[in-house]
Write a protein that holds these residues in place. Structure first.
Motif, PDB file in Angstrom:
ATOM      1  N   GLU A 195       0.842  -1.243  -0.020  1.00  0.00           N
ATOM      2  CA  GLU A 195       0.183  -0.153   0.119  1.00  0.00           C
ATOM      3  C   GLU A 195       1.023   1.111   0.181  1.00  0.00           C
ATOM      4  O   GLU A 195       2.009   1.447   0.479  1.00  0.00           O
ATOM      5  N   ARG A 196       0.197   1.848  -0.357  1.00  0.00           N
ATOM      6  CA  ARG A 196       1.165   3.745  -0.388  1.00  0.00           C
ATOM      7  C   ARG A 196       0.959   4.082   0.740  1.00  0.00           C
ATOM      8  O   ARG A 196      -0.321   4.518   1.282  1.00  0.00           O
ATOM      9  N   ILE A 197       2.000   4.833   0.907  1.00  0.00           N
ATOM     10  CA  ILE A 197       2.151   5.655   2.562  1.00  0.00           C
ATOM     11  C   ILE A 197       1.422   6.732   2.242  1.00  0.00           C
ATOM     12  O   ILE A 197       2.237   8.102   1.778  1.00  0.00           O
ATOM     13  N   PHE A 254       6.317   6.678  -2.300  1.00  0.00           N
ATOM     14  CA  PHE A 254       6.966   5.237  -1.327  1.00  0.00           C
ATOM     15  C   PHE A 254       5.068   4.368  -1.096  1.00  0.00           C
ATOM     16  O   PHE A 254       4.313   4.284  -0.889  1.00  0.00           O
ATOM     17  N   SER A 255       6.195   2.946  -0.933  1.00  0.00           N
ATOM     18  CA  SER A 255       5.179   1.845  -0.848  1.00  0.00           C
ATOM     19  C   SER A 255       5.931   0.815   0.385  1.00  0.00           C
ATOM     20  O   SER A 255       6.437   1.290   0.599  1.00  0.00           O
ATOM     21  N   GLN A 256       5.162   0.395   1.299  1.00  0.00           N
ATOM     22  CA  GLN A 256       5.527  -0.431   1.815  1.00  0.00           C
ATOM     23  C   GLN A 256       4.762  -1.609   1.591  1.00  0.00           C
ATOM     24  O   GLN A 256       3.284  -1.610   1.778  1.00  0.00           O
ATOM     25  N   ALA A 257       5.179  -2.514   2.859  1.00  0.00           N
ATOM     26  CA  ALA A 257       4.490  -4.146   2.580  1.00  0.00           C
ATOM     27  C   ALA A 257       3.246  -4.314   3.741  1.00  0.00           C
ATOM     28  O   ALA A 257       4.132  -3.593   4.586  1.00  0.00           O
ATOM     29  N   THR A 258       2.832  -4.299   3.741  1.00  0.00           N
ATOM     30  CA  THR A 258       1.300  -4.068   5.214  1.00  0.00           C
ATOM     31  C   THR A 258       1.295  -5.122   5.787  1.00  0.00           C
ATOM     32  O   THR A 258       1.224  -5.532   7.005  1.00  0.00           O
TER      33      THR A 258
END
Length: 168
Positions: free
Chosen positions: A30-32, A37-41
């Protein structure tokens, strides 16, 4: 090297002639805060796809056993196998030990070329019933990986050495 044919167990159903087995795992990205930037949530749902053949006079009994496990009504599943009320369907193989699985797709095929056999395609999805069974499943899968790494295996593949060539 030919050894004993060790089945893949889907619940109590032994699949002796598995043609392929695929495990899909991953992470939701998901985008932060709408930035770049994106992160594996969180992990996505684990799925297992099995392609196998049911051969011999017991093939229709194995088909029925798979159909019973695939029932969607929890009451019917509980009546068929009381353990499934608290834990999902275990999948045990040399590839994975996964507990708390549920059959989401089940397809049988019979054709003229293989009249005495049924092709079966099974898709299972992980539906953890509790954190305890999820932890036990991961621990069992890790133990399988460690035990498999400790076992001797065949010789490594014989790679073809690459040599630099001149301009073509």
């Amino acid at each position: 090297m030919s050894g004993a044919n060790i089945p893949v167990l889907v619940g109590a159903v032994p699949l002796l002639y598995v043609q392929s087995m695929t495990i899909n795992e991953g992470y939701r990205i998901e985008r932060i805060a709408g930035g770049r930037f994106s992160q594996a949530t969180q992990p996505t749902t684990k799925t297992i796809a099995i392609e196998a053949m049911l051969i011999g006079p017991e093939r229709l009994l194995l088909k029925k056993a798979l159909e019973v496990m695939a029932l969607t009504s929890r009451l019917l599943v509980s009546a068929a196998a009381p353990l499934l009320a608290v834990a999902g369907i275990p999948v045990v193989s040399g590839f994975t030990i996964s507990l708390d699985m549920q059959i989401t797709d089940l397809r049988f095929t019979q054709n003229v070329q293989k009249r005495e056999a049924l092709d079966v395609s099974i898709t299972l999805q992980q539906v953890p019933r509790s954190a305890v069974t999820a932890a036990i499943s991961e621990a069992a899968d890790l133990a399988l990986a460690v035990a498999t790494a400790a076992l001797p295996s065949g010789p490594p593949p014989n790679p073809i050495p690459r040599t630099p060539r001149g301009p073509m």
